[in-house]
Design an enzyme around this catalytic site. Structure first.
Site, PDB file in Angstrom:
ATOM      1  N   ARG A   1       0.802  -1.221   0.000  1.00 47.15           N
ATOM      2  CA  ARG A   1       0.000   0.000   0.000  1.00 47.15           C
ATOM      3  C   ARG A   1       0.843   1.284   0.000  1.00 47.15           C
ATOM      4  NH1 ARG A   1      -3.490  -2.265   4.980  1.00 47.15           N
ATOM      5  NH2 ARG A   1      -1.614  -3.553   5.130  1.00 47.15           N
TER       6      ARG A   1
ATOM      7  N   LYS B   1      29.959  23.091   3.235  1.00 49.18           N
ATOM      8  CA  LYS B   1      30.082  21.628   3.213  1.00 49.18           C
ATOM      9  C   LYS B   1      31.478  21.229   3.644  1.00 49.18           C
ATOM     10  CE  LYS B   1      31.925  19.224   0.431  1.00 49.18           C
ATOM     11  NZ  LYS B   1      32.602  18.535  -0.688  1.00 49.18           N
TER      12      LYS B   1
HETATM   13  C1  UD1 Z   1      -2.049  -6.334  11.489  1.00 49.69           C
HETATM   14  C2  UD1 Z   1      -2.938  -7.213  12.370  1.00 49.69           C
HETATM   15  C3  UD1 Z   1      -4.169  -6.410  12.769  1.00 49.69           C
HETATM   16  C4  UD1 Z   1      -3.736  -5.165  13.508  1.00 49.69           C
HETATM   17  C5  UD1 Z   1      -2.736  -4.343  12.696  1.00 49.69           C
HETATM   18  C6  UD1 Z   1      -2.126  -3.283  13.563  1.00 49.69           C
HETATM   19  C7  UD1 Z   1      -2.705  -9.550  11.752  1.00 49.69           C
HETATM   20  C8  UD1 Z   1      -3.281 -10.684  10.992  1.00 49.69           C
HETATM   21  N1  UD1 Z   1      -3.356  -8.393  11.634  1.00 49.69           N
HETATM   22  O1  UD1 Z   1      -2.746  -6.020  10.308  1.00 49.69           O
HETATM   23  O2  UD1 Z   1      -5.016  -7.173  13.620  1.00 49.69           O
HETATM   24  O3  UD1 Z   1      -4.865  -4.378  13.849  1.00 49.69           O
HETATM   25  O4  UD1 Z   1      -1.662  -5.170  12.205  1.00 49.69           O
HETATM   26  O5  UD1 Z   1      -1.304  -2.396  12.830  1.00 49.69           O
HETATM   27  O6  UD1 Z   1      -1.716  -9.711  12.440  1.00 49.69           O
HETATM   28  N2  UD1 Z   1       4.603  -9.003   8.191  1.00 49.69           N
HETATM   29  C9  UD1 Z   1       5.568  -9.952   7.997  1.00 49.69           C
HETATM   30  N3  UD1 Z   1       5.275 -11.057   7.246  1.00 49.69           N
HETATM   31  C10 UD1 Z   1       4.051 -11.256   6.695  1.00 49.69           C
HETATM   32  C11 UD1 Z   1       3.046 -10.273   6.908  1.00 49.69           C
HETATM   33  C12 UD1 Z   1       3.366  -9.162   7.650  1.00 49.69           C
HETATM   34  O7  UD1 Z   1       6.689  -9.827   8.484  1.00 49.69           O
HETATM   35  O8  UD1 Z   1       3.854 -12.293   6.045  1.00 49.69           O
HETATM   36  C13 UD1 Z   1       4.943  -7.820   8.998  1.00 49.69           C
HETATM   37  C14 UD1 Z   1       4.853  -6.494   8.245  1.00 49.69           C
HETATM   38  O9  UD1 Z   1       6.120  -6.147   7.732  1.00 49.69           O
HETATM   39  C15 UD1 Z   1       4.389  -5.525   9.320  1.00 49.69           C
HETATM   40  C16 UD1 Z   1       3.619  -6.378  10.297  1.00 49.69           C
HETATM   41  O10 UD1 Z   1       3.993  -7.729  10.044  1.00 49.69           O
HETATM   42  O11 UD1 Z   1       5.485  -4.924   9.999  1.00 49.69           O
HETATM   43  C17 UD1 Z   1       2.102  -6.240  10.130  1.00 49.69           C
HETATM   44  O12 UD1 Z   1       1.724  -6.648   8.819  1.00 49.69           O
HETATM   45  P1  UD1 Z   1       0.605  -5.883   7.992  1.00 49.69           P
HETATM   46  O13 UD1 Z   1       0.409  -6.568   6.715  1.00 49.69           O
HETATM   47  O14 UD1 Z   1       0.880  -4.433   7.968  1.00 49.69           O
HETATM   48  O15 UD1 Z   1      -0.667  -6.186   8.927  1.00 49.69           O
HETATM   49  P2  UD1 Z   1      -2.010  -5.352   9.010  1.00 49.69           P
HETATM   50  O16 UD1 Z   1      -2.855  -5.660   7.852  1.00 49.69           O
HETATM   51  O17 UD1 Z   1      -1.716  -3.937   9.297  1.00 49.69           O
HETATM   52 CA    CA Z   2       0.243  -2.765   9.373  1.00 52.44          CA
END
Ligand code: UD1
Ligand code: CA
Length: 460
Positions: free
Chosen positions: A21, A339
């Site tokens: 996004r 600089k």
């Molecule tokens: C997630 C939570 C949601 C919460 C929100 C808060 C889950 C399923 N959902 O949603 O409940 O309200 O965060 O901000 O946990 N990431 C990985 N590997 C992956 C997917 C994600 O490392 O396969 C990491 C991303 O880099 C990020 C974090 O996990 O730092 C959260 O992932 P993101 O996809 O942003 O989750 P949200 O949809 O925001």
């Molecule tokens: Ca997130």
């Protein structure tokens, strides 16, 4: 301290998400906030939380994140199959760690240490909840997961917004993503996850429901929504920047600085400010700036990688680039760019100059329009200007070159040879005055007035 109080904690920082996004070629958690990557904020905060060790989960090809996370070990999550799957990837790296695991989202950089400490503390009562989730209240939870609690406020499960029913979406207690649980239990529960949901991902959030199915208690600790905002888009990044800037402005005021228009001053998270510093409106600090006590930064300046000594005055409209070292009570005025240059105590460069790769001695005066010609298209060269030297306006100093202490350079000079201490150097074309020459020129052009002949050109 009881045994329960002494529980050790390891942090798992999730950073493998692509951040689709953000619509960016840069991984999401490397986007800067107040001049440093999101993930660096989270790691800096963890330094103030008692965690034994930290493992960072990154995606394939995210070496830049690993570099930002060093010296913490990174593990690669080859495919982004969800937050639950990502946490599982850290299991090996934790090598049989016994204690609590704190899951941290690298895309939530505004979180503060006291909040994380409160979250960890909720696991330190015996018998305590098996899993504690950090929640926040929002009038409209939008895309956040919702925390479903029983009437006593005990956490039952977490439902993702996309999977929620209309009535679940009305719940205003939302999931920040941070949680803490016993390491052994957490990895066991993760093995039981399914991806039968709207995103076909292994949700970390489902561990709550699995713990409840085993009869284990789960709880919520509430934090402030302003510090638990997840960043998924450029819009959210801009909002978070604003929150971060307001914190830094408050900290500067707290440290004894005067900010005349705080809303127009932008700091980096590492800007260091002494007491009685004055900062005018519309000033931007890139990374690596230190302002010593009593320094004044007048309006419309940009500083980066610069050190400003006690009582020095910068601007208005000055630019200090990396390696600018401004001595005590030195002055840098309007439209001056500096600089990799040291301006010693009391030196002045007040108007329209470029000083690069130079040293300017104490109390030297750099006239308006002076330029150090430090680059010949291939290499950079140094300019040395001695203590108390006076460089006349519009001088070009062709580096490498040295102007000795107390020497004077006449205005408009192009200096290509060293000038000895106390010497006077003038290097410019001589002046010719032609009496009545202007009047004759005008007459020739307009046909009016004296039509005296033009003087003969000197023969070649
Ligand atoms: C997630 C939570 C949601 C919460 C929100 C808060 C889950 C399923 N959902 O949603 O409940 O309200 O965060 O901000 O946990 N990431 C990985 N590997 C992956 C997917 C994600 O490392 O396969 C990491 C991303 O880099 C990020 C974090 O996990 O730092 C959260 O992932 P993101 O996809 O942003 O989750 P949200 O949809 O925001
Ligand atoms: Ca997130």
């Amino acid at each position: 301290m009881t045994a329960a109080n002494a529980r050790k904690t390891a942090a798992i920082v999730l950073a493998a998400g692509k951040g689709t996004r953000m619509k960016s070629s840069l991984p999401k958690v490397l986007h800067p906030l107040a001049g440093r990557p999101m993930i660096a904020h989270v790691l800096a905060t963890l330094k103030h939380v008692p965690v034994e060790r930290t493992v960072v989960v990154v995606g394939p090809g995210m070496e830049a994140i690993a570099a930002a996370a060093a010296p913490h070990p990174c593990v690669v999550q080859q495919e982004q199959l969800g937050t639950g799957h990502a946490v599982k990837m850290a299991r090996q790296a934790l090598g049989g760690f016994t204690g609590d695991v704190l899951v941290v989202f690298a895309d939530t950089p505004l979180v503060t240490a006291p909040t994380l400490q409160r979250l960890l503390a909720a696991r330190r009562h015996e018998p305590g909840p098996a899993i504690v989730v950090l929640g926040m209240r929002l009038p409209d939870g939008g895309a956040y997961g919702r925390l479903v609690c029983d009437p006593q406020g005990r956490l039952e499960r977490i439902v993702e917004a996309r999977d929620a029913t209309e009535s679940e979406r009305k719940i205003n207690l939302c999931n920040s993503g941070f949680l803490v649980a016993d390491a052994g239990l957490l990895f066991q529960l993760l093995d039981g996850l399914s991806n039968d949901n709207a995103k076909n991902e292994y949700y970390l959030t489902d561990v709550v429901k699995l713990a409840r199915a085993r009869g284990l208690a789960c709880a919520v600790v509430e934090g402030h929504a302003l510090e638990l905002a997840g960043i998924n888009s450029r819009g959210e990044l801009a909002l978070a920047e604003n929150v971060m800037q307001n914190r830094l402005r408050s900290a500067a005021l707290e440290a004894g600085a005067t900010l005349i228009g705080p809303d127009s001053v932008f700091f980096s998270s590492d800007t260091r400010i002494g007491a009685d510093v004055r900062i005018g409106p519309y000033v931007v600090f890139g990374p690596g700036v230190t302002l010593e006590a009593g320094a004044e930064i007048r309006p419309f300046c940009h500083l980066e990688g610069a050190h400003v000594g006690k009582g020095a005055v910068i601007g208005p409209f000055a630019r200090l680039r990396p390696g600018a070292r401004i001595g005590e009570r030195a002055h840098v005025g309007n439209f001056v760019e500096i600089k990799n240059t040291a301006l010693m105590a009391g030196a002045k460069a007040n108007h329209l100059s470029y000083l690069g790769d130079a040293t300017v001695g104490a109390k030297a005066n750099i006239g308006a329009g002076t330029i150090t010609c430090n680059y010949d298209g291939f290499e950079k060269a140094a300019t040395e200007i001695g203590e108390g030297a006076f460089i006349g306006s519009n001088t070009a100093l062709v580096a490498p070159v040295t102007v000795g202490a107390r020497a004077i350079v006449g205005a408009g000079s192009v200096i290509t040879q060293d000038v000895a201490p106390d010497a006077l150097a003038v290097a410019r074309g001589g002046q010719t005055n032609v009496a009545e020459g202007a009047a004759r020129y005008r007459a020739r052009k307009t046909g009016k007035g004296k039509a005296a002949p033009a003087p003969k050109k000197p023969s070649a």
